[in-house]
Design an enzyme around this catalytic site. Structure first.
Site, PDB file in Angstrom:
ATOM      1  N   THR A  45       0.863  -1.189   0.000  1.00 44.62           N
ATOM      2  CA  THR A  45       0.000   0.000   0.000  1.00 44.62           C
ATOM      3  C   THR A  45       0.900   1.241   0.000  1.00 44.62           C
ATOM      4  OG1 THR A  45      -0.150   0.123   2.411  1.00 44.62           O
ATOM      5  CG2 THR A  45      -1.833  -1.186   1.283  1.00 44.62           C
ATOM      6  N   TYR A 190      -1.433  11.986  14.255  1.00 48.51           N
ATOM      7  CA  TYR A 190      -0.568  11.028  13.547  1.00 48.51           C
ATOM      8  C   TYR A 190      -0.085   9.925  14.479  1.00 48.51           C
ATOM      9  CZ  TYR A 190       3.532   9.266  10.959  1.00 48.51           C
ATOM     10  OH  TYR A 190       4.456   8.469  10.324  1.00 48.51           O
TER      11      TYR A 190
HETATM   12  N1  LIG Z   1       8.913   9.980   5.973  1.00 47.52           N
HETATM   13  C1  LIG Z   1       9.121   9.812   7.261  1.00 47.52           C
HETATM   14  O1  LIG Z   1       9.829  10.590   7.924  1.00 47.52           O
HETATM   15  C2  LIG Z   1       8.518   8.609   7.955  1.00 47.52           C
HETATM   16  C3  LIG Z   1       8.949   8.338   9.255  1.00 47.52           C
HETATM   17  C4  LIG Z   1       8.402   7.253   9.921  1.00 47.52           C
HETATM   18  C5  LIG Z   1       7.468   6.435   9.295  1.00 47.52           C
HETATM   19  N2  LIG Z   1       7.066   6.753   8.030  1.00 47.52           N
HETATM   20  C6  LIG Z   1       6.036   5.896   7.412  1.00 47.52           C
HETATM   21  O2  LIG Z   1       6.487   5.450   6.162  1.00 47.52           O
HETATM   22  C7  LIG Z   1       5.346   5.170   5.335  1.00 47.52           C
HETATM   23  C8  LIG Z   1       5.591   5.723   3.938  1.00 47.52           C
HETATM   24  O3  LIG Z   1       5.648   7.137   3.995  1.00 47.52           O
HETATM   25  P1  LIG Z   1       6.501   8.057   3.005  1.00 47.52           P
HETATM   26  O4  LIG Z   1       7.459   8.794   3.854  1.00 47.52           O
HETATM   27  O5  LIG Z   1       6.993   7.262   1.844  1.00 47.52           O
HETATM   28  O6  LIG Z   1       5.381   9.116   2.580  1.00 47.52           O
HETATM   29  P2  LIG Z   1       4.798   9.549   1.149  1.00 47.52           P
HETATM   30  O7  LIG Z   1       5.898   9.771   0.193  1.00 47.52           O
HETATM   31  O8  LIG Z   1       3.877  10.677   1.433  1.00 47.52           O
HETATM   32  O9  LIG Z   1       3.970   8.267   0.704  1.00 47.52           O
HETATM   33  C9  LIG Z   1       2.776   7.919   1.363  1.00 47.52           C
HETATM   34  C10 LIG Z   1       2.044   6.899   0.517  1.00 47.52           C
HETATM   35  O10 LIG Z   1       0.806   6.574   1.174  1.00 47.52           O
HETATM   36  C11 LIG Z   1      -0.248   6.690   0.224  1.00 47.52           C
HETATM   37  N3  LIG Z   1      -1.496   7.095   0.875  1.00 47.52           N
HETATM   38  C12 LIG Z   1      -1.702   8.171   1.669  1.00 47.52           C
HETATM   39  N4  LIG Z   1      -2.995   8.249   2.026  1.00 47.52           N
HETATM   40  C13 LIG Z   1      -3.619   7.193   1.421  1.00 47.52           C
HETATM   41  C14 LIG Z   1      -4.963   6.734   1.397  1.00 47.52           C
HETATM   42  N5  LIG Z   1      -5.941   7.378   2.048  1.00 47.52           N
HETATM   43  N6  LIG Z   1      -5.249   5.628   0.685  1.00 47.52           N
HETATM   44  C15 LIG Z   1      -4.278   4.961   0.008  1.00 47.52           C
HETATM   45  N7  LIG Z   1      -2.982   5.344  -0.009  1.00 47.52           N
HETATM   46  C16 LIG Z   1      -2.672   6.450   0.694  1.00 47.52           C
HETATM   47  C17 LIG Z   1       0.219   7.775  -0.752  1.00 47.52           C
HETATM   48  O11 LIG Z   1      -0.385   7.594  -2.017  1.00 47.52           O
HETATM   49  P3  LIG Z   1      -1.573   8.481  -2.619  1.00 47.52           P
HETATM   50  O12 LIG Z   1      -1.405   9.882  -2.120  1.00 47.52           O
HETATM   51  O13 LIG Z   1      -1.384   8.307  -4.093  1.00 47.52           O
HETATM   52  O14 LIG Z   1      -2.799   7.814  -2.124  1.00 47.52           O
HETATM   53  C18 LIG Z   1       1.700   7.451  -0.854  1.00 47.52           C
HETATM   54  O15 LIG Z   1       1.935   6.474  -1.835  1.00 47.52           O
HETATM   55  C19 LIG Z   1       4.137   5.772   6.063  1.00 47.52           C
HETATM   56  O16 LIG Z   1       3.393   4.749   6.671  1.00 47.52           O
HETATM   57  C20 LIG Z   1       4.750   6.660   7.117  1.00 47.52           C
HETATM   58  O17 LIG Z   1       3.921   6.803   8.250  1.00 47.52           O
HETATM   59  C21 LIG Z   1       7.579   7.805   7.331  1.00 47.52           C
END
Ligand SMILES: NC(=O)c1ccc[n+]([C@@H]2O[C@H](COP(=O)([O-])OP(=O)(O)OC[C@H]3O[C@@H](n4cnc5c(N)ncnc54)[C@H](OP(=O)(O)O)[C@@H]3O)[C@@H](O)[C@H]2O)c1
Length: 291
Positions: A45, A190
């Site tokens: 996802t 969050y």
């Molecule tokens: N970046 C950080 O600092 C960080 C730190 C700790 C943990 N994380 C975790 O890592 C994971 C990936 O995050 P990322 O940093 O790669 O962020 P990102 O670049 O914003 O990617 C988030 C992804 O989630 C999808 N998404 C968001 N809302 C959605 C919805 N309602 N339905 C389906 N898909 C949805 C988005 O796709 P669409 O918008 O196309 O739907 C996107 O593909 C997340 O779970 C985040 O909590 C990130």
């Protein structure tokens, strides 16, 4: 509910010396990865941006079936285009994880296609930082975080659980390090939603393992993606590169490790146990300075 179009954040996956020391991640052995994924069906996802996009791109170079879920059709299409001459088989689904009906229809599609799910990577996420008194008219922030980070993933996982069980598969949750650390002001929506799914999965883990399903919880620190870099204050903080975060996930697929968290994550927890009010007082002092 339309997605907010925030552009992809691109950096060169650079890591400064302190970042190398704070976030050491070993490279992935391609032979071992191939052995671990070949012939498998992997559902990811949040495949359209950030960590999920890079992970899907890397896995598309192997002979796997990839079931990619997100809301942004263009980005899923881009993944399809990029993968045309690669050995993977791609199935993309435009699904909003906040919408029960859309998840039901995704589950129906998976069932119609008779896809066996070997690995489920719950990676989609919505982050938000907003102070409490700026949130009084924004109950939807909490609802959206809860649905994207907690209830949506639970609904999806419950729907595919019989398939994962059949395959003696693996569930990987991309969680956040903050859920293990003392809570921080401004992050209520969050952190509570990430903590809820983490707790849900950890409660379920013994039952899952008893059915030969592996569970891995990955507690990522700050990672440079569009999610975190939208907040300019984060630009100068030490952060893990996207490619390292992806390597952590790939290594979990190979070694089925139960947990990943940075080596130093126990230090703040230790201090919080020794001085339970210290972090609270630091936050109070910082907030009163801003009055
Ligand atoms: N970046 C950080 O600092 C960080 C730190 C700790 C943990 N994380 C975790 O890592 C994971 C990936 O995050 P990322 O940093 O790669 O962020 P990102 O670049 O914003 O990617 C988030 C992804 O989630 C999808 N998404 C968001 N809302 C959605 C919805 N309602 N339905 C389906 N898909 C949805 C988005 O796709 P669409 O918008 O196309 O739907 C996107 O593909 C997340 O779970 C985040 O909590 C990130």
């Amino acid at each position: 509910m339309k997605p907010q179009y925030i552009p992809e954040y691109n950096d060169d996956n650079r890591q400064s010396l302190p970042e190398k020391l704070l976030f050491p991640v070993r490279a992935v052995n391609k032979g071992k990865l191939e052995k671990a994924v070949i012939g498998k069906c992997i559902l990811i996802t949040g495949a359209s941006y950030g960590i999920g996009f890079m992970l899907s791109t890397i896995l598309s170079h192997y002979k796997v079936s990839l079931v990619l879920v997100a809301r942004t059709a263009d980005r899923l299409k881009q993944l399809e285009e990029n993968s045309k001459d690669r050995p993977c088989k791609l199935y993309t689904f435009i699904t909003d994880l906040r919408d029960e009906k859309q998840i039901d229809s995704l589950l129906q599609n998976l069932s119609d296609l008779e896809l066996k799910i070997d690995i489920f990577i719950s990676n989609a996420g919505k982050s938000i930082y907003r102070e409490l008194f700026a949130s009084v008219n924004r109950f939807h922030d909490t609802q959206r975080c809860a649905a994207t980070n907690y209830t949506g993933p639970v609904q999806l996982l419950l729907g595919i659980l019989p398939r994962i069980k059949e395959q003696k598969g693996q569930i990987i949750n991309i969680s956040a390090l903050n859920v293990l650390l003392p809570p921080a002001a401004g992050w209520s929506a969050y952190q509570s939603s990430k903590a809820a799914f983490d707790q849900w999965l950890r409660c379920a883990e013994p039952e899952l393992r008893n059915k030969n399903i592996y569970v891995s919880s990955i507690y990522l620190p700050l990672v440079r993606t569009r999610m975190s870099m939208i907040n300019e204050k984060k630009h100068h903080q030490p952060a893990m590169s996207k490619s390292k975060a992806v390597n952590v996930i790939l290594r979990c697929i190979i070694n089925k490790k139960r947990k990943y968290r940075p080596w130093w994550s126990g230090i703040p927890v230790f201090f919080d146990t020794l001085f339970p009010n210290l972090w609270y007082r630091i936050q109070l002092r910082n907030l009163s300075k801003r009055k």
